[in-house]
Design a protein around this motif. Structure first.
Motif, PDB file in Angstrom:
ATOM      1  N   ILE A 286      -2.664 -47.713  31.707  1.00 11.00           N
ATOM      2  CA  ILE A 286      -1.452 -46.915  31.409  1.00 11.00           C
ATOM      3  C   ILE A 286      -0.618 -46.585  32.478  1.00 11.00           C
ATOM      4  O   ILE A 286      -1.238 -46.228  33.922  1.00 11.00           O
ATOM      5  N   LEU A 287       0.583 -46.685  32.694  1.00 12.95           N
ATOM      6  CA  LEU A 287       1.437 -46.472  33.880  1.00 12.95           C
ATOM      7  C   LEU A 287       2.026 -45.128  33.755  1.00 12.95           C
ATOM      8  O   LEU A 287       3.087 -44.765  32.824  1.00 12.95           O
ATOM      9  N   PHE A 288       2.166 -44.406  34.924  1.00 20.61           N
ATOM     10  CA  PHE A 288       3.034 -43.169  34.945  1.00 20.61           C
ATOM     11  C   PHE A 288       3.920 -43.650  36.093  1.00 20.61           C
ATOM     12  O   PHE A 288       3.443 -43.314  37.171  1.00 20.61           O
ATOM     13  N   ASP A 289       5.020 -43.612  35.934  1.00 19.07           N
ATOM     14  CA  ASP A 289       6.245 -44.172  36.831  1.00 19.07           C
ATOM     15  C   ASP A 289       7.089 -42.736  36.978  1.00 19.07           C
ATOM     16  O   ASP A 289       7.851 -42.325  36.400  1.00 19.07           O
TER      17      ASP A 289
ATOM     18  N   ALA B  73      11.174 -43.488  38.079  1.00 18.73           N
ATOM     19  CA  ALA B  73      11.658 -44.759  37.604  1.00 18.73           C
ATOM     20  C   ALA B  73      12.849 -45.262  37.613  1.00 18.73           C
ATOM     21  O   ALA B  73      12.968 -46.505  37.226  1.00 18.73           O
ATOM     22  N   GLY B  74      13.844 -44.436  37.809  1.00 17.22           N
ATOM     23  CA  GLY B  74      15.313 -45.161  37.953  1.00 17.22           C
ATOM     24  C   GLY B  74      15.544 -45.732  36.660  1.00 17.22           C
ATOM     25  O   GLY B  74      15.402 -44.734  35.644  1.00 17.22           O
ATOM     26  N   VAL B  75      16.178 -46.658  36.677  1.00 15.74           N
ATOM     27  CA  VAL B  75      16.722 -47.405  35.431  1.00 15.74           C
ATOM     28  C   VAL B  75      15.483 -48.148  34.488  1.00 15.74           C
ATOM     29  O   VAL B  75      15.750 -48.806  33.550  1.00 15.74           O
ATOM     30  N   GLY B  76      14.538 -48.308  35.299  1.00 14.84           N
ATOM     31  CA  GLY B  76      13.308 -48.845  34.591  1.00 14.84           C
ATOM     32  C   GLY B  76      12.637 -50.301  35.111  1.00 14.84           C
ATOM     33  O   GLY B  76      11.905 -50.878  34.163  1.00 14.84           O
ATOM     34  N   PRO B  77      13.112 -50.597  36.397  1.00 12.59           N
ATOM     35  CA  PRO B  77      12.415 -51.972  36.811  1.00 12.59           C
ATOM     36  C   PRO B  77      10.873 -52.049  36.724  1.00 12.59           C
ATOM     37  O   PRO B  77      10.429 -53.154  36.635  1.00 12.59           O
ATOM     38  N   PHE B  78      10.176 -51.018  37.093  1.00 15.95           N
ATOM     39  CA  PHE B  78       8.827 -50.965  36.814  1.00 15.95           C
ATOM     40  C   PHE B  78       8.253 -50.823  35.641  1.00 15.95           C
ATOM     41  O   PHE B  78       7.722 -51.289  34.865  1.00 15.95           O
ATOM     42  N   ALA B  79       9.051 -49.707  34.878  1.00 21.38           N
ATOM     43  CA  ALA B  79       8.677 -49.121  33.266  1.00 21.38           C
ATOM     44  C   ALA B  79       8.817 -50.100  32.282  1.00 21.38           C
ATOM     45  O   ALA B  79       8.094 -50.437  31.328  1.00 21.38           O
TER      46      ALA B  79
ATOM     47  N   PHE C  70       4.501 -43.974  30.812  1.00 24.38           N
ATOM     48  CA  PHE C  70       5.380 -42.790  30.726  1.00 24.38           C
ATOM     49  C   PHE C  70       6.192 -42.988  31.807  1.00 24.38           C
ATOM     50  O   PHE C  70       5.829 -42.933  33.272  1.00 24.38           O
ATOM     51  N   ALA C  71       7.604 -42.987  31.684  1.00 19.72           N
ATOM     52  CA  ALA C  71       8.610 -43.048  33.046  1.00 19.72           C
ATOM     53  C   ALA C  71       9.332 -41.858  32.912  1.00 19.72           C
ATOM     54  O   ALA C  71      10.022 -41.259  31.981  1.00 19.72           O
ATOM     55  N   ASN C  72       9.702 -41.377  34.321  1.00 16.99           N
ATOM     56  CA  ASN C  72      10.421 -40.375  34.428  1.00 16.99           C
ATOM     57  C   ASN C  72      11.468 -40.391  35.790  1.00 16.99           C
ATOM     58  O   ASN C  72      10.939 -41.243  36.790  1.00 16.99           O
ATOM     59  N   ASP C  73      12.781 -39.799  35.583  1.00 21.70           N
ATOM     60  CA  ASP C  73      13.619 -39.691  36.700  1.00 21.70           C
ATOM     61  C   ASP C  73      14.235 -38.401  36.726  1.00 21.70           C
ATOM     62  O   ASP C  73      14.559 -37.991  35.443  1.00 21.70           O
TER      63      ASP C  73
ATOM     64  N   ILE D   3       6.594 -46.415  25.284  1.00 15.39           N
ATOM     65  CA  ILE D   3       7.286 -45.791  26.503  1.00 15.39           C
ATOM     66  C   ILE D   3       7.783 -44.586  26.140  1.00 15.39           C
ATOM     67  O   ILE D   3       8.137 -44.142  24.869  1.00 15.39           O
ATOM     68  N   ASN D   4       7.178 -43.548  26.911  1.00 16.14           N
ATOM     69  CA  ASN D   4       8.031 -42.173  27.102  1.00 16.14           C
ATOM     70  C   ASN D   4       8.740 -41.815  27.962  1.00 16.14           C
ATOM     71  O   ASN D   4       8.356 -42.158  29.123  1.00 16.14           O
ATOM     72  N   CYS D   5      10.095 -41.402  27.919  1.00 17.53           N
ATOM     73  CA  CYS D   5      11.161 -41.163  28.975  1.00 17.53           C
ATOM     74  C   CYS D   5      11.377 -39.809  29.384  1.00 17.53           C
ATOM     75  O   CYS D   5      11.443 -39.099  28.436  1.00 17.53           O
ATOM     76  N   CYS D   6      11.257 -39.171  30.446  1.00 19.27           N
ATOM     77  CA  CYS D   6      11.362 -38.022  30.873  1.00 19.27           C
ATOM     78  C   CYS D   6      12.273 -37.919  31.881  1.00 19.27           C
ATOM     79  O   CYS D   6      12.776 -38.714  32.596  1.00 19.27           O
ATOM     80  N   ASN D   7      12.938 -36.411  31.909  1.00 21.49           N
ATOM     81  CA  ASN D   7      13.960 -36.207  32.888  1.00 21.49           C
ATOM     82  C   ASN D   7      13.286 -34.829  33.805  1.00 21.49           C
ATOM     83  O   ASN D   7      14.106 -33.846  33.558  1.00 21.49           O
ATOM     84  N   LEU D   8      12.597 -34.969  34.493  1.00 16.19           N
ATOM     85  CA  LEU D   8      12.017 -34.097  35.370  1.00 16.19           C
ATOM     86  C   LEU D   8      11.707 -34.323  36.816  1.00 16.19           C
ATOM     87  O   LEU D   8      12.047 -35.601  37.225  1.00 16.19           O
TER      88      LEU D   8
END
Length: 462
Positions: free
Chosen positions: A261-264, A267-273, A283-286, A309-314
């Motif tokens: 499980i990866l917590f990014d 994350a930017g626009v997703g190059p890892f996620a 779980f990707a956040n920016d 994938i779950n995207c967050c804005n935090l």
């Protein structure tokens, strides 16, 4: 037509050589001296009359000379080295002859073709078939690398530029600033380029983007790029993207397994996620709303399953304290939870190290829910810059300072070089299995860094 240079290949080579300050060897005729120091784009200054050696042969014989003359023909962009021969007054063969243009560096006279005399004799090509002919070269006859080499001051070049979709992004140095108009026009000649930009400030704001100056072309910043088999779209003027990190993105994704499980956190626009979500739960956040918007867009564009994938804005700290902590505690309740493979990426190299103190005491308020230390220890991949003589020692000291612990060989996985950013400035990744002692630390006993975060951030940005 035979012997015609492959212009697309040449332009691709130009990107390589210009970026590294090396000279193209495709042609051996220099532009006029008048182009030196040009600060406003004047392509007519490249006009130059030259005299080139030629062989006049019958058109049906051109193909048979392709191999024998391969080391003698003249190669220059947008100049065909096989051309119709001009008719003389007494000529009777209308349009039947061709001129093969030869390199003036290797051929001065017919005798310089002695090594291929056997082939020429077979088709009755003799000394009288040799001639010198005048040609007019223009700006189109030099590739961008050669143009910039002769325009800029001796020994200087255009280095450190990146291609992002149809955009070329430059980091202008002080000595190239006066030439930016010319540099922009020249780089517009590369295939597929519509816009040439330069950043006007360092990445020093909350959202990691920077102001851009359009040097040439359209003011169009929405691009689509491909990386490691995935497609990413974004507005380059509003988000952060660095094509030089593709290898590092791939390196981290290869560490993940299907049950990881990866917590990014950045994350930017997703190059890892995005590529990681093809393998495991992410779980990707920016913090940047624009990055968050394009992150969601790219997840759909690449057909990532919604349950992967779950995207967050935090804020990154809030992401760790809220999303990561909640998911971590939920995982702890699962059977064999201590075997879970948990990774956290924090790719914000100017600031990320100062953020990792969030892990100090992260589980303190929930300590009663956790029996002993039998819980999975997450692996943190944090990125930073270093200008130190001993960068490994420098990176380790700062990671330890913000985690508030001296790391042993069990918890320090590696400190890996990622890329050179500038002279005496490199990017590194520290991969650390976060010790239970850090996660369970009494919040009242958190170990603060010696310097304030503001002071530390200022130092890291230098």
């Amino acid at each position: 037509m035979l012997f015609q240079p492959k212009l697309f290949h040449l332009h691709r080579s130009c990107i390589y050589y210009t970026a590294r300050g090396k000279s193209s060897k495709m042609n051996s005729i220099s532009p006029p001296e008048a182009v030196k120091g040009m600060k406003e784009w004047r392509p007519e200054l490249f006009n130059k009359k030259v005299q080139l050696p030629c062989l006049r042969v019958k058109s049906e014989h051109v193909s048979s000379l392709k191999a024998p003359l391969k080391n003698f023909v003249f190669k220059m962009p947008n100049l065909s080295n096989v051309q119709p021969a001009e008719m003389s007054e007494n000529a009777t063969d209308v349009g039947g002859d061709k001129l093969i243009i030869l390199s003036p560096q290797t051929v001065k006279s017919f005798s310089d073709l002695s090594t291929v005399k056997e082939h020429l004799d077979k088709i009755s090509v003799k000394d009288e078939n040799f001639c010198l002919k005048d040609f007019t070269l223009t700006s189109d006859n030099w590739n961008p690398n050669d143009k910039l080499k002769h325009i800029l001051p001796d020994g200087e070049d255009v280095s450190g530029f990146s291609r992002i979709g149809h955009i070329i992004h430059l980091n202008l140095k002080d000595y190239t600033e006066p030439y930016k108009n010319v540099i922009g026009h020249v780089l517009m000649e590369l295939p597929g380029i519509k816009t040439v930009v330069a950043k006007t400030s360092n990445i020093d704001n909350t959202y990691r983007n920077f102001e851009l100056e359009v040097l040439a072309g359209e003011k169009d910043f929405e691009v689509t790029v491909k990386e490691n088999g995935n497609t990413f779209s974004f507005d380059f003027s509003k988000v952060y993207w660095n094509p030089r990190l593709s290898t590092e993105h791939e390196r981290i994704v290869k560490m993940l397994k299907s049950d990881s499980i990866l917590f990014d956190a950045c994350a930017g626009v997703g190059p890892f996620a995005i590529p990681a979500a093809r393998k495991c739960r992410v779980f990707a956040n920016d913090l940047n709303p624009e990055s968050y918007k394009w992150l969601q867009y790219n997840a759909k564009k690449n057909k990532i399953r919604e349950d992967r994938i779950n995207c967050c804005n935090l804020d990154a700290r809030d992401f760790i304290k809220q999303v990561f902590l909640q998911e971590f505690l939920a995982m702890y309740k699962e059977e064999n939870s201590q075997d879970r493979d948990i990774h956290i990426t924090m790719n914000l190299p100017a600031l990320a190290v100062t953020l990792i103190d969030v892990f100090q005491g992260l589980l303190w308020n929930d300590r009663e829910k956790i029996s002993g230390n039998e819980f999975p220890l997450p692996i943190l991949h944090v990125y930073t810059f270093s200008k130190a003589e001993d960068p490994h020692k420098d990176v380790l000291q700062r990671v330890e300072e913000y985690l508030g612990i001296t790391l042993d060989t069990v918890h320090l996985k590696e400190i890996a070089f990622v890329r050179s950013v500038a002279p005496n400035k490199d990017m590194y990744r520290a991969s650390v299995k976060i010790p239970a002692e850090v996660l369970l630390r009494d919040l009242s006993k958190r170990k603060l860094a010696e310097n304030s975060i503001d002071e530390k951030n200022k130092k890291l940005k230098e």
